[in-house]
Design an enzyme around this catalytic site. Structure first.
Site, short mmCIF file in Angstrom:
data_model
loop_
_atom_site.label_atom_id
_atom_site.label_comp_id
_atom_site.label_asym_id
_atom_site.label_seq_id
_atom_site.Cartn_x
_atom_site.Cartn_y
_atom_site.Cartn_z
N SER A 7 36.19 41.01 40.68
CA SER A 7 34.81 40.41 40.10
C SER A 7 35.07 39.20 39.28
O SER A 7 35.86 39.26 38.30
CB SER A 7 34.18 41.37 39.47
OG SER A 7 32.75 40.99 38.77
N HIS A 33 33.56 39.25 44.45
CA HIS A 33 32.52 39.82 43.83
C HIS A 33 31.83 38.81 42.90
O HIS A 33 32.41 38.54 41.81
CB HIS A 33 32.78 41.28 43.30
CG HIS A 33 31.72 41.93 42.78
ND1 HIS A 33 30.78 42.71 43.64
CD2 HIS A 33 30.89 41.78 41.52
CE1 HIS A 33 29.98 43.34 42.61
NE2 HIS A 33 29.99 42.88 41.53
N ASP A 35 28.78 38.02 40.38
CA ASP A 35 27.27 38.88 39.73
C ASP A 35 26.44 37.56 39.53
O ASP A 35 26.68 36.77 38.75
CB ASP A 35 27.95 39.16 38.39
CG ASP A 35 28.79 40.67 38.62
OD1 ASP A 35 28.52 41.38 39.43
OD2 ASP A 35 29.83 40.64 37.92
N GLY A 150 31.13 42.69 31.42
CA GLY A 150 32.34 43.19 31.90
C GLY A 150 32.98 43.64 30.83
O GLY A 150 32.62 43.74 29.59
N GLY A 151 34.25 44.51 31.17
CA GLY A 151 35.01 45.01 29.90
C GLY A 151 34.40 46.09 29.27
O GLY A 151 35.08 46.54 28.24
N ASP A 181 31.36 49.63 40.61
CA ASP A 181 31.57 48.18 39.96
C ASP A 181 31.37 48.66 38.44
O ASP A 181 30.48 49.11 38.07
CB ASP A 181 30.34 47.44 40.38
CG ASP A 181 30.45 46.09 39.88
OD1 ASP A 181 31.46 45.84 39.26
OD2 ASP A 181 29.51 45.45 40.07
N GLY A 183 34.10 49.46 34.70
CA GLY A 183 34.93 50.42 34.21
C GLY A 183 36.01 50.83 35.02
O GLY A 183 36.58 51.88 34.78
N GLY A 203 36.78 43.75 37.37
CA GLY A 203 36.79 42.54 36.81
C GLY A 203 37.92 42.22 35.56
O GLY A 203 38.73 41.81 36.14
N SER A 204 37.64 43.09 34.44
CA SER A 204 38.64 42.77 33.43
C SER A 204 40.00 43.13 33.72
O SER A 204 40.91 42.90 33.30
CB SER A 204 38.16 43.45 32.11
OG SER A 204 37.59 44.60 32.30
#
Ligand code: DX5
Ligand code: ZN
Length: 234
Positions: A7, A33, A35, A150-151, A181, A183, A203-204
């Site tokens: 992401s 991905h 957002d 995110g995160g 999506d 976590g 993501g993170s």
């Protein structure tokens, strides 16, 4: 071997291409991905269609394999907004079931154009929302966090929610894939995969790491070790 989907939200926004290029060169990225956020459906703003166009140009210029561009619409009126992203090169659209007046009509429209069609749901939304257009969905995208940032740590009960979604899919004889999506990280990936998640989106845990290529490879290994043979679409 299947790998989680990166992401872009977690990348360095001042150096998007520099962050992404090594991942694309690793040939482990088949989907990306994006957002899209409007400041209303979620309290944040996010990627514009121009980013899709620019990344597409860079990918062509560098002669790299072009991953599928999936756009996660965290916006009000997804039924009005999606064409802007389609025209910019989106291959897949995820719309939120909570803010779409006629999900069935939207799913039909997306599929008629050959777009990958996903319904996204916030952590607190009933899974039943997806059933109305179940046979038309390529994917059910379950948010593991409150959407917009995110995160964040995954919400409690996420593994059980994935299990319930997999059960519902079996009972109703549906074959959408189950994506998560938010976590998704080294700790949560194994249990989520074992619960029936087909597509992890992170993501993170990828672009937020010092070495995203290595992080992706390691997450891919954890995914392979824990995933169930998938009845879902890819
Ligand atoms: C959250 C976004 C996600 C985000 C996930 O609302 O939809 O795509 O990038 O971030 P992580 O993986 O850091 O939770
Ligand atoms: Zn997202």
């Amino acid at each position: 071997m299947a790998f989680p989907v990166p992401s872009l939200l977690a990348c360095d926004h001042g150096a998007v291409w520099d962050s992404l290029e090594p991942l694309l060169r690793s040939r482990r990225v088949h989907r990306l991905h994006f957002d899209a956020m409007d400041g209303h459906f979620v309290p944040n703003f996010g990627f514009s269609p121009q980013l899709l166009r620019d990344l597409d140009s860079h990918i062509r210029l560098c002669q790299l394999p072009r991953p599928r561009f999936d756009v996660h619409l965290m916006v009000q009126h997804p039924e009005k907004v999606w064409p802007i992203f389609w025209e910019a090169g989106a291959d897949g659209i995820s719309f939120h079931g909570e803010c779409c007046p006629d999900p069935l009509a939207l799913a039909r429209e997306l599929r008629a154009l050959g777009l990958h069609c996903a319904m996204a749901l916030r952590p607190e939304s009933p899974l039943e929302l997806a059933l109305a257009c179940g046979p038309l969905l390529d994917e059910l995208l379950l948010l593991g966090v409150s959407p917009g940032f995110g995160g964040q740590p995954a919400v409690g009960g996420l593994v059980e929610r994935v299990e319930r979604a997999a059960e519902l899919r079996r009972e109703r004889n549906l074959n959408f894939s189950l994506a998560v999506d938010g976590g998704v990280n080294r700790q949560t990936l194994g249990p989520l995969a074992a619960a029936g998640m087909d597509i992890p989106i992170a993501g993170s845990a990828i672009l937020g790491q010092d070495d995203p290529v290595r992080a992706l490879a390691e997450l891919g290994k954890i995914f392979e070790e824990n995933r169930l043979p998938s009845p879902g679409r890819s």
